[in-house]
Every structure is written in C-alpha cells, then in structure tokens.
Design an enzyme around this catalytic site. Structure first.
Site, PDB file in Angstrom:
ATOM      1  N   GLN A  91       0.817  -1.214   0.000  1.00 34.34           N
ATOM      2  CA  GLN A  91       0.000   0.000   0.000  1.00 34.34           C
ATOM      3  C   GLN A  91       0.851   1.264   0.000  1.00 34.34           C
ATOM      4  OE1 GLN A  91       0.285   1.187   3.330  1.00 34.34           O
ATOM      5  NE2 GLN A  91      -1.577   2.344   3.875  1.00 34.34           N
ATOM      6  N   CYS A 150       3.343   1.451  12.571  1.00 31.06           N
ATOM      7  CA  CYS A 150       2.318   1.620  11.541  1.00 31.06           C
ATOM      8  C   CYS A 150       1.169   0.643  11.747  1.00 31.06           C
ATOM      9  CB  CYS A 150       2.910   1.388  10.162  1.00 31.06           C
ATOM     10  SG  CYS A 150       4.117   2.612   9.696  1.00 31.06           S
TER      11      CYS A 150
END
Ligand code: ZN
Length: 273
Positions: free
Chosen positions: A84, A202
């Site tokens: 991503q 993250c």
C-alpha cells in the site's frame, strides 16, 4: 582543480559518458545543481536505514538522481500489507527480504549504480561499521532505539544524518551534523528517554501511503542538499532545522533545534578537524 565558490570540497571528476549526461540532463541544466553537483551526486555513498514506507520512495529518488553507491539496511521481509505504501515492491516480492528486493530494484532501474543489501537490523553493536564511509545516512526507521543508535554512530563517525519520520499525518524531516562543533544531533532533539522504547508502529496507528511517500521524498531532497554542500547552491543542508509537515492541512513549519550542551552524544564533542 579550483576550489568551489561554495566551500572546500570539490568534485573528483565531472566527466560523464554521453549516456549519463543524457540521463541526468534535467539536473545538469538546473542552476541549483549543475554539472558539478551531478558529478558529486554520482560520486556519493548514501546509506538508507530501512527501505519501508519512507525508505522505498526515498530510494527511488536517490537512485533516480544517480547516487553512485547505495547501502540498503533492513531486516524485514515484504508482507502484502506493505504494498500500500512501499512503492518499489510488487506482489511477486512478498516473502522476500526487503533489502534484497530493494537492491534488485536498483539493479533493474540503473545497473550503473553500486548497491549493497544488508539484511540486518542496525543497532548499537553494529551501527559503526554500517555507517562508516557514508556521505550521508538517511534514517527512515520506525523506532527511537534504532534512530538513537544510528545517530550516535553518525556523530562518532563524522557522518551527516538525514532523519525522516512520520506519525500519522505529521512528517518530520531534518538534517543533523552533530559531529560538527555547535551543531545539534538527533539526541539533542529527542533526549535519552527513548533508548529502549519502540514508538507506536504503523500496524497499530495506521499510515496513509501518499503521506509517508511525501515524507520519504522530502527526506531524499534533504539528503541531496547534504550531498551538494560546497558544490552547488542547492547544497544548503539547513543543519538542525526541523521541518514539520502537517499532511492534513496541509502546511509546513520549520523550527531550529538547539544543541543540548548536556547531550550524551554531542555535548562534549571535540572540534572537528
Ligand atoms: Zn546531541
């Protein structure tokens, strides 16, 4: 060779093959870079700490700029959820070590660049050897313990550090010359409290691909300013100036980080030669 009007370091050579001249023509015509600046970039060695969300886009622009030697340090393997934002990897790379896949990307992109993959986690015990000889280290790692170990090694080795970091929608980019008298290092900025702590990752916080991409390319730009110091007018590293990017507004503000006289790393640094 005459000294550059911007400083004392002069490029070792400005000769380029016609192919290289053509490849980097858009840099060379820029007055802020020029032929001497391009030659410096091509003669430089950049160490990237992490080739993830920040390191991958940074690598694309550093390799694109023709940085002659790249060392890529990462001990992770590529997961589907990395795709991503980690722009150099594809589905076919899932399961491979990031350092190896990133080095393969560089080899495909520009075989003239020398690239070394280091499938290791940079830490206090091995950082000195990994940063030695670099012209700049770009740290895009995801935790404070690593960042402090990298910064301390850079100060000890006399290597400039570009720090690029992201927390959700806030990016922070700065160049540090903690090895030079009177200049702040990364530890002056964050202090000692984080040596043993990881920041939120993250996975826990979430991260927008385009946002971390902005920070990565911002980091590449900052590293290029370091490489060009003394050679081209873009080479103003703005040492110790922290650029804070708010991706939501969006806005950018800059603050100066003062050297901490009590800093454990640079507070008593001997004057550089
Ligand atoms: Zn310091």
């Amino acid at each position: 060779m005459a000294l550059s009007p911007f400083g004392v370091r002069a490029p070792t050579s400005t000769t380029m093959t016609p192919e290289r001249l053509d490849r980097f023509a858009r840099h060379i015509v820029l007055p802020e870079v020029g032929g001497a600046g391009q030659a410096r970039i091509m003669g430089s060695h950049v160490v990237l700490v992490g080739v993830g969300g920040i390191g991958a886009p940074a690598l694309q622009y550093l390799a694109g700029a023709g940085v002659g030697r790249l060392t890529l340090i990462d001990d992770d393997v590529i997961e589907p959820s990395n795709l991503q934002r980690q722009t150099i990897f594809t589905l076919a790379d899932v399961g491979r070590p990031k350092a190896d896949a990133a080095a393969d990307w560089v080899a495909r992109f520009d075989p003239a660049l020398a690239v070394t993959a280091q499938r290791t986690r940079i830490a206090r015990y091995n950082a000195a050897g990994l940063v030695a000889g670099a012209d700049v280290v770009l740290d895009g790692s995801d935790n404070f313990a690593t960042r402090l170990a990298v910064s301390d090694a850079c100060v000890a080795a006399g290597v400039p550090l570009t720090s690029a970091a992201l927390g959700r929608f806030q990016g922070q980019v700065a160049n540090f010359a903690g090895h030079r008298p009177g200049h702040a290092c990364y530890r002056c900025f964050v202090g000692d409290a984080f040596d043993a702590e990881d920041c939120d990752t993250c996975a826990a916080q979430g991260v927008l691909g385009a946002m971390v991409g902005m920070v990565g390319t911002f980091g590449a730009m900052a590293a290029l300013r370091v490489l060009l110091e003394g050679v081209a007018s873009l080479g103003d590293p703005q040492w110790g100036e922290l650029h804070v990017l708010d991706g939501l507004k969006p806005s950018l503000r800059t603050m100066r980080i003062a050297q901490d006289p009590g800093c454990a790393t640079c507070g008593h640094a001997a004057p550089a030669a």
